[in-house]
Write a protein that holds these residues in place. Sequence first.
Motif, PDB file in Angstrom:
ATOM      1  N   TRP A 119       1.031  -1.201   0.166  1.00 28.78           N
ATOM      2  CA  TRP A 119      -0.047   0.182  -0.004  1.00 28.78           C
ATOM      3  C   TRP A 119       0.895   1.079  -0.005  1.00 28.78           C
ATOM      4  O   TRP A 119       1.961   1.169   0.418  1.00 28.78           O
ATOM      5  N   ALA A 120       0.310   2.265  -0.491  1.00 34.23           N
ATOM      6  CA  ALA A 120       0.945   3.763  -0.431  1.00 34.23           C
ATOM      7  C   ALA A 120       0.270   4.691   0.267  1.00 34.23           C
ATOM      8  O   ALA A 120      -0.777   4.629   0.516  1.00 34.23           O
ATOM      9  N   VAL A 121       1.121   5.849   0.476  1.00 34.91           N
ATOM     10  CA  VAL A 121       0.426   7.148   1.169  1.00 34.91           C
ATOM     11  C   VAL A 121       0.667   8.118   0.149  1.00 34.91           C
ATOM     12  O   VAL A 121       1.666   8.395  -0.555  1.00 34.91           O
ATOM     13  N   LEU A 122      -0.326   8.806  -0.302  1.00 41.06           N
ATOM     14  CA  LEU A 122      -0.185  10.231  -1.019  1.00 41.06           C
ATOM     15  C   LEU A 122      -0.623  11.218  -0.224  1.00 41.06           C
ATOM     16  O   LEU A 122      -2.089  11.430   0.344  1.00 41.06           O
ATOM     17  N   ASP A 123       0.075  11.921   0.044  1.00 41.73           N
ATOM     18  CA  ASP A 123      -0.006  13.145   1.196  1.00 41.73           C
ATOM     19  C   ASP A 123      -0.263  14.390   0.299  1.00 41.73           C
ATOM     20  O   ASP A 123       0.670  15.175   0.033  1.00 41.73           O
ATOM     21  N   PHE A 124      -1.760  14.813   0.195  1.00 41.83           N
ATOM     22  CA  PHE A 124      -1.884  16.097  -0.301  1.00 41.83           C
ATOM     23  C   PHE A 124      -1.855  17.125   0.745  1.00 41.83           C
ATOM     24  O   PHE A 124      -1.725  18.339   0.348  1.00 41.83           O
ATOM     25  N   SER A 125      -1.327  16.787   1.984  1.00 44.21           N
ATOM     26  CA  SER A 125      -1.514  17.969   2.947  1.00 44.21           C
ATOM     27  C   SER A 125      -0.072  18.177   3.413  1.00 44.21           C
ATOM     28  O   SER A 125       0.187  19.018   4.218  1.00 44.21           O
ATOM     29  N   SER A 126       0.868  17.781   2.514  1.00 43.62           N
ATOM     30  CA  SER A 126       2.309  17.683   2.940  1.00 43.62           C
ATOM     31  C   SER A 126       2.744  19.297   3.401  1.00 43.62           C
ATOM     32  O   SER A 126       3.701  19.525   3.903  1.00 43.62           O
ATOM     33  N   CYS A 143      -0.826  22.071   9.034  1.00 39.62           N
ATOM     34  CA  CYS A 143      -1.698  21.118   9.863  1.00 39.62           C
ATOM     35  C   CYS A 143      -1.779  19.712   9.050  1.00 39.62           C
ATOM     36  O   CYS A 143      -2.392  18.975   9.146  1.00 39.62           O
ATOM     37  N   GLY A 144      -0.581  19.703   8.212  1.00 42.67           N
ATOM     38  CA  GLY A 144      -0.201  18.514   7.577  1.00 42.67           C
ATOM     39  C   GLY A 144      -0.089  17.297   8.222  1.00 42.67           C
ATOM     40  O   GLY A 144      -0.127  17.400   9.412  1.00 42.67           O
ATOM     41  N   LEU A 145      -0.180  16.073   7.682  1.00 41.76           N
ATOM     42  CA  LEU A 145      -0.042  14.770   8.169  1.00 41.76           C
ATOM     43  C   LEU A 145       1.166  14.818   8.700  1.00 41.76           C
ATOM     44  O   LEU A 145       2.393  15.182   8.451  1.00 41.76           O
ATOM     45  N   ASN A 146       1.223  14.099  10.103  1.00 45.81           N
ATOM     46  CA  ASN A 146       2.393  13.737  10.864  1.00 45.81           C
ATOM     47  C   ASN A 146       2.645  12.195  10.584  1.00 45.81           C
ATOM     48  O   ASN A 146       2.194  11.422  11.354  1.00 45.81           O
ATOM     49  N   PRO A 147       3.231  11.971   9.384  1.00 42.37           N
ATOM     50  CA  PRO A 147       3.482  10.288   9.193  1.00 42.37           C
ATOM     51  C   PRO A 147       4.298   9.454  10.257  1.00 42.37           C
ATOM     52  O   PRO A 147       3.572   8.267  10.299  1.00 42.37           O
ATOM     53  N   ARG A 150       4.419  12.892  -1.544  1.00 42.89           N
ATOM     54  CA  ARG A 150       3.998  14.020  -1.175  1.00 42.89           C
ATOM     55  C   ARG A 150       3.446  14.960  -2.287  1.00 42.89           C
ATOM     56  O   ARG A 150       3.904  14.636  -3.570  1.00 42.89           O
ATOM     57  N   ALA A 151       2.309  15.442  -2.158  1.00 38.11           N
ATOM     58  CA  ALA A 151       1.741  16.351  -3.320  1.00 38.11           C
ATOM     59  C   ALA A 151       0.868  17.677  -2.754  1.00 38.11           C
ATOM     60  O   ALA A 151       0.867  17.657  -1.415  1.00 38.11           O
ATOM     61  N   LEU A 183      -0.029  10.896 -11.785  1.00 33.43           N
ATOM     62  CA  LEU A 183       0.404  10.708 -10.453  1.00 33.43           C
ATOM     63  C   LEU A 183       0.224   9.317  -9.946  1.00 33.43           C
ATOM     64  O   LEU A 183       0.938   8.334  -9.526  1.00 33.43           O
ATOM     65  N   LEU A 184      -1.147   8.908 -10.036  1.00 34.19           N
ATOM     66  CA  LEU A 184      -1.539   7.689  -9.736  1.00 34.19           C
ATOM     67  C   LEU A 184      -0.985   6.433 -10.468  1.00 34.19           C
ATOM     68  O   LEU A 184      -0.595   5.214 -10.206  1.00 34.19           O
TER      69      LEU A 184
END
Length: 295
Positions: free
Chosen positions: A128-135, A139-143, A169-170, A184-185
């Motif tokens: 699985w993968a993580v696509l972080d649009f909030s980077s 208040c972006g993701l804290n991976p 990251r995006a 991207l996908l």
Amino acid sequence: MGKSNRVNFVPMEFCLLVEGQIYPKELLDRDTAKRLKKISLATPVDRESRICKIVKATYGPDSGYDMKKFGLEVDMNMTSVIGRIIQPPELKLGAHNGEVIKVTVDKKKCQWNLLGKRVVEGKPVERWAVLDFSSSHPCGLNPNLVIPKLINRCRTLGMHMKEPVLYQRAGMDKLRNIDYLCELLESITNRNHSSRGGHIQFILCVMSSKDPGYKYLKWISETRIGVVTQCCLSTSANRADDHYLANLALKINCKIGGSNVELIDALPHFKGEDHVMFVGADVNHPAARTQQVHQ
């Protein structure tokens, strides 16, 4: 007030609010819509009172006209109907020792919890993968916090989850760019397929806020790319509370082919039958005086 869609600004003190106008609920945010609904909807007792007043009003069925001449008769009282309460079924969940737990649904709350329980069939999550649009958001993701806690919560629910094969990251501004999302996908799925020897199972898409580009993301991933996505908000994920992560894990398990909960006994009307498919239909009717065309 103007021509050719020209904007005109009028001082508030010179404006009059015309009675009977509505503000479509589709344009309200979720919390505002709930508050508006709470203060505007009549209670069942109020509705009953209004209906009885209308029926007994001078212009109603009891207005003095002899309706029997037309072969009609109206009962001035509300009709009583007999209702029946269907008891909630007993459910099957998994236990940490591999056995099956019987769960009785609470009749008043109509819910159950997963405390000390597992899903019936937890699907292993290996790719699985993580696509972080909030980077780029404050208040972006804290991976480093969320990903380990999500993995641990999935494992306690009976889903063996490995580390993500990719963290990408995006920016939130890319969500509405269809061409960029496609590229991207495709790169995420193709890169993982060639390097790890298998298809990616799902992509966790993290956003800093709700965005119209969500529908483009879902449309592209499910119809063009063919990969399952699970979306979440970074602010909610960063709290990393047990209940939120459990709900996230349950959604992921269903999407990749697992089974969260099952019935202990088959439904009484389908015993001995062949394969059965349940079809649910949700019909949304426009509210009164809504100036929208529905086909």
